[in-house]
Write a protein that holds these residues in place. Structure first.
Motif, PDB file in Angstrom:
ATOM      1  N   GLY A  56       0.817  -1.208   0.000  1.00  0.00           N
ATOM      2  CA  GLY A  56       0.000   0.000   0.000  1.00  0.00           C
ATOM      3  C   GLY A  56       0.854   1.263   0.000  1.00  0.00           C
ATOM      4  N   ALA A  57       1.923   1.250   0.800  1.00  0.00           N
ATOM      5  CA  ALA A  57       2.817   2.407   0.847  1.00  0.00           C
ATOM      6  C   ALA A  57       3.467   2.645  -0.518  1.00  0.00           C
ATOM      7  N   TRP A  58       3.946   1.568  -1.125  1.00  0.00           N
ATOM      8  CA  TRP A  58       4.524   1.703  -2.458  1.00  0.00           C
ATOM      9  C   TRP A  58       3.474   2.174  -3.450  1.00  0.00           C
ATOM     10  N   MET A 110       3.649   8.320 -10.957  1.00  0.00           N
ATOM     11  CA  MET A 110       3.037   8.170 -12.273  1.00  0.00           C
ATOM     12  C   MET A 110       2.212   9.390 -12.694  1.00  0.00           C
ATOM     13  N   TYR A 111       1.499   9.991 -11.734  1.00  0.00           N
ATOM     14  CA  TYR A 111       0.503  10.999 -12.095  1.00  0.00           C
ATOM     15  C   TYR A 111       0.733  12.389 -11.501  1.00  0.00           C
ATOM     16  N   GLU A 112       1.448  12.456 -10.408  1.00  0.00           N
ATOM     17  CA  GLU A 112       1.656  13.737  -9.717  1.00  0.00           C
ATOM     18  C   GLU A 112       3.135  13.878  -9.342  1.00  0.00           C
ATOM     19  N   GLN A 113       3.995  13.816 -10.352  1.00  0.00           N
ATOM     20  CA  GLN A 113       5.443  13.764 -10.131  1.00  0.00           C
ATOM     21  C   GLN A 113       5.964  14.920  -9.295  1.00  0.00           C
ATOM     22  N   HIS A 114       5.323  16.067  -9.390  1.00  0.00           N
ATOM     23  CA  HIS A 114       5.792  17.243  -8.653  1.00  0.00           C
ATOM     24  C   HIS A 114       5.770  17.020  -7.135  1.00  0.00           C
ATOM     25  N   LEU A 115       5.020  16.052  -6.669  1.00  0.00           N
ATOM     26  CA  LEU A 115       4.949  15.779  -5.223  1.00  0.00           C
ATOM     27  C   LEU A 115       6.131  14.969  -4.715  1.00  0.00           C
ATOM     28  N   VAL A 116       6.770  14.219  -5.583  1.00  0.00           N
ATOM     29  CA  VAL A 116       7.826  13.304  -5.164  1.00  0.00           C
ATOM     30  C   VAL A 116       9.146  14.065  -5.073  1.00  0.00           C
ATOM     31  N   LYS A 117       9.645  14.166  -3.859  1.00  0.00           N
ATOM     32  CA  LYS A 117      10.890  14.890  -3.584  1.00  0.00           C
ATOM     33  C   LYS A 117      12.041  13.893  -3.386  1.00  0.00           C
ATOM     34  N   PHE A 172      10.822  -0.264  -9.362  1.00  0.00           N
ATOM     35  CA  PHE A 172      11.170   0.041 -10.745  1.00  0.00           C
ATOM     36  C   PHE A 172      10.093   0.861 -11.445  1.00  0.00           C
ATOM     37  N   VAL A 173       8.833   0.621 -11.136  1.00  0.00           N
ATOM     38  CA  VAL A 173       7.766   1.442 -11.721  1.00  0.00           C
ATOM     39  C   VAL A 173       7.935   2.898 -11.289  1.00  0.00           C
ATOM     40  N   SER A 224       8.890   5.792 -13.869  1.00  0.00           N
ATOM     41  CA  SER A 224       7.917   6.884 -13.992  1.00  0.00           C
ATOM     42  C   SER A 224       8.582   8.233 -13.774  1.00  0.00           C
ATOM     43  N   LEU A 225       9.427   8.303 -12.766  1.00  0.00           N
ATOM     44  CA  LEU A 225      10.112   9.568 -12.482  1.00  0.00           C
ATOM     45  C   LEU A 225      11.157   9.901 -13.540  1.00  0.00           C
ATOM     46  N   ALA A 226      11.819   8.880 -14.086  1.00  0.00           N
ATOM     47  CA  ALA A 226      12.876   9.115 -15.070  1.00  0.00           C
ATOM     48  C   ALA A 226      12.349   9.852 -16.291  1.00  0.00           C
ATOM     49  N   GLY A 227      11.157   9.519 -16.715  1.00  0.00           N
ATOM     50  CA  GLY A 227      10.589  10.174 -17.883  1.00  0.00           C
ATOM     51  C   GLY A 227      10.231  11.632 -17.650  1.00  0.00           C
TER      52      GLY A 227
END
Length: 185
Positions: free
Chosen positions: A133-135, A143-150, A169-170, A174-177
């Motif tokens: 669930g955490a992952w 995948m959808y709201e990349q700006h949130l991931v710091k 890996f997902v 997702s972030l790499a793109g």
């Protein structure tokens, strides 16, 4: 017929226990009642009004994952109630973090507009109670709201990548793109 009776009729769909109150229906129908409530919340969130949520909240221990899913479905579709329902969801999640994270990790993919930094913090804090669930929460954000991931989120979850390698890996792909400037040389 009062509002609770109309709700019970909608939940029963002509079958299931006939009850005088939502409390009675929940006691008689068990998990099936929670499943129907979630379905109804997705189809017609207005039928699951605040008075119903107030009845359900103390009983959420009976089905904490279903309660989380129900709140997220309504919050995603009813902007006027969004803040209250997301706050209630976060308030209840630590009481049963395993089922709560499982439901949030699954449903926040569909309802990713509800994601914010607090969801990522909750995922990190309660990771051990339900790693999948955490992952799922981090994956939805990646995948959808990349700006949130710091970077601190990536670092915290990277240390746990062995728990769910596919999810790791997902997230990374997702972030790499979306962040080519952060890719290694």
């Amino acid at each position: 017929m009062g509002p609770q009776q109309r709700l019970i009729q909608a939940l029963r769909q002509g079958r299931g226990p006939d009850a005088e109150s939502l409390e009675d229906y929940l006691s008689m129908a068990g998990q099936a009642a929670w499943n129907r409530l979630c379905d109804l919340a997705r189809m017609n969130p207005a039928q699951v009004g605040d008075e119903v949520v107030d009845i359900l909240a103390p009983r959420s221990v009976e089905a904490p994952g279903s309660f989380t899913a129900l709140l997220l479905a309504i919050a995603a579709k009813d902007g006027a109630r969004r803040g209250r329902l997301v706050a209630l969801c976060r308030e209840r999640l630590p009481l049963h973090p395993g089922p709560g994270l499982a439901a949030a990790g699954y449903n926040l993919h569909e309802f990713h507009s509800l994601l914010d930094p607090e969801w990522l913090e909750l995922a990190g804090r309660h990771f051990e109670q339900h790693p999948e669930g955490a992952w799922g929460i981090l994956e939805a954000a990646a995948m959808y709201e990349q700006h949130l991931v710091k970077p601190e989120h990536v670092d915290a979850f990277e240390a746990r990548r062995g728990s769910m390698p596919r999810d790791y890996f997902v997230v990374m792909l997702s972030l790499a793109g979306h962040r080519p400037e952060e890719a290694p040389d």
